[in-house]
Motif scaffolding. Structure first.
Motif, mmCIF file in Angstrom:
data_model
loop_
_atom_site.group_PDB
_atom_site.id
_atom_site.type_symbol
_atom_site.label_atom_id
_atom_site.label_comp_id
_atom_site.label_asym_id
_atom_site.label_seq_id
_atom_site.Cartn_x
_atom_site.Cartn_y
_atom_site.Cartn_z
ATOM 1 N N ARG A 134 0.853 -1.196 0.000
ATOM 2 C CA ARG A 134 0.000 0.000 0.000
ATOM 3 C C ARG A 134 0.884 1.240 0.000
ATOM 4 O O ARG A 134 2.018 1.224 0.506
ATOM 5 N N PHE A 135 0.326 2.337 -0.512
ATOM 6 C CA PHE A 135 1.104 3.574 -0.573
ATOM 7 C C PHE A 135 0.179 4.765 -0.766
ATOM 8 O O PHE A 135 -1.008 4.616 -1.067
ATOM 9 N N SER A 136 0.744 5.948 -0.576
ATOM 10 C CA SER A 136 0.042 7.204 -0.844
ATOM 11 C C SER A 136 0.712 7.882 -2.030
ATOM 12 O O SER A 136 1.835 7.529 -2.422
ATOM 13 N N VAL A 137 0.027 8.863 -2.608
ATOM 14 C CA VAL A 137 0.599 9.617 -3.724
ATOM 15 C C VAL A 137 0.415 11.108 -3.491
ATOM 16 O O VAL A 137 -0.568 11.546 -2.885
ATOM 17 N N ILE A 138 1.389 11.884 -3.960
ATOM 18 C CA ILE A 138 1.271 13.335 -3.959
ATOM 19 C C ILE A 138 1.754 13.848 -5.312
ATOM 20 O O ILE A 138 2.771 13.384 -5.841
ATOM 21 N N GLY A 139 1.001 14.771 -5.894
ATOM 22 C CA GLY A 139 1.365 15.332 -7.185
ATOM 23 C C GLY A 139 1.147 16.835 -7.191
ATOM 24 O O GLY A 139 0.196 17.331 -6.583
#
Length: 273
Positions: free
Chosen positions: A97-102
């Motif tokens: 699992r992971f998070s994303v930032i853009g």
């Protein structure tokens, strides 16, 4: 401590930075003309919670495609290709699992990953989210065939590009900050070629709004949308229609222009994560 690494397959040699020491993974997608170090400012406030992986995106800094020919660029970089790349990277690093930032251009990458891999996403963070509304100019040059052909011709002439930037600044399509960033990115034929490639690839990463909203709700993904109230390119008003259909976990409006990834940004984001 930040370290530099490469992930390589037959398609790409992907350069990335690793920083932070937290138990949760966050994949970082920077803005145009930036690099994978753009989000290192987050380490001081969130490095205890996340381990960050900041990629140099396509046609930026240390990342290189195996084939960067014009024919390859015109063929595009599709959502399934991006999904496969991220999946391979995560398997290589042992990330489930992971998070994303853009940020800005990077919001298209982050949003595509959420659309296609939602069951693995914890947090979805986008700043200056052009993925919601790229703007008429970006849409014309990236999605319109005539506009994209015009962009290809313009990129061959440095004088033509600089004249266009002056005009866009004069009629308030871009602000002085954006003009300065873009001026720096058009100094050589190689940089202008990279600009053309980035705009061309964005047409393949267009947000599927209905799908995005559906998966955000279905998987209860925490969502944070961040705007600069002095950012003429992506003011909070661009999200009005989107927010009428979906209520995000948090909306932050910072006293910033387009260049908002700084300590103020890091502190505000830490307050809601």
């Amino acid at each position: 401590m930040m370290t530099q690494h490469y992930f390589e397959n037959d398609f790409i040699k992907l350069h990335y930075y690793k920083f932070g020491s937290g138990s949760q993974a966050m994949l970082c997608f920077h803005g145009y003309g930036m690099h994978g170090r753009q989000f290192t400012v987050l380490e001081s406030t969130l490095g205890h919670k996340y381990t960050f992986y900041g990629f140099d995106l396509l046609f930026h800094k240390g990342t290189k495609l195996a084939d960067e020919s014009l024919a390859t660029i015109k063929a595009g970089f599709t959502k399934p290709q991006l999904t496969q790349l991220i999946d391979e990277f995560c398997r290589y690093k042992g990330i489930d699992r992971f998070s994303v930032i853009g940020y800005s251009m990077g919001s298209h990458y982050a949003t595509t990953v959420v659309e296609e891999m939602a069951e693995r996403i914890d947090d979805y963070i986008v700043a200056a989210p052009s993925s919601i509304y790229a703007g008429r100019l970006v849409s014309f040059f990236s999605k319109n065939q005539a506009g994209n052909r015009l962009l290809a011709k313009l990129m061959l002439s440095e004088k033509a590009v600089l004249r266009i930037l002056r005009l866009l600044n004069k009629i308030n399509v871009i602000d002085a900050t954006a003009r300065r960033i873009l001026n720096q990115e058009f100094g050589t034929p190689e940089l202008r070629y990279a600009f053309y490639a980035c705009f061309t690839y964005l047409r393949y990463l267009e947000t599927n709004e209905e799908k995005l909203i559906h998966v955000l709700k279905q998987y209860a993904i925490k969502s944070v949308f961040i705007f600069g109230k002095r950012d003429k390119m992506y003011l909070p008003t661009i999200a009005k229609r989107f927010f009428s259909k979906y209520e995000p976990s948090a909306v932050l409006v910072l006293d910033e222009n387009h260049e908002m990834i700084n300590h103020n940004f890091a502190a505000a984001l830490a307050d809601v994560l």
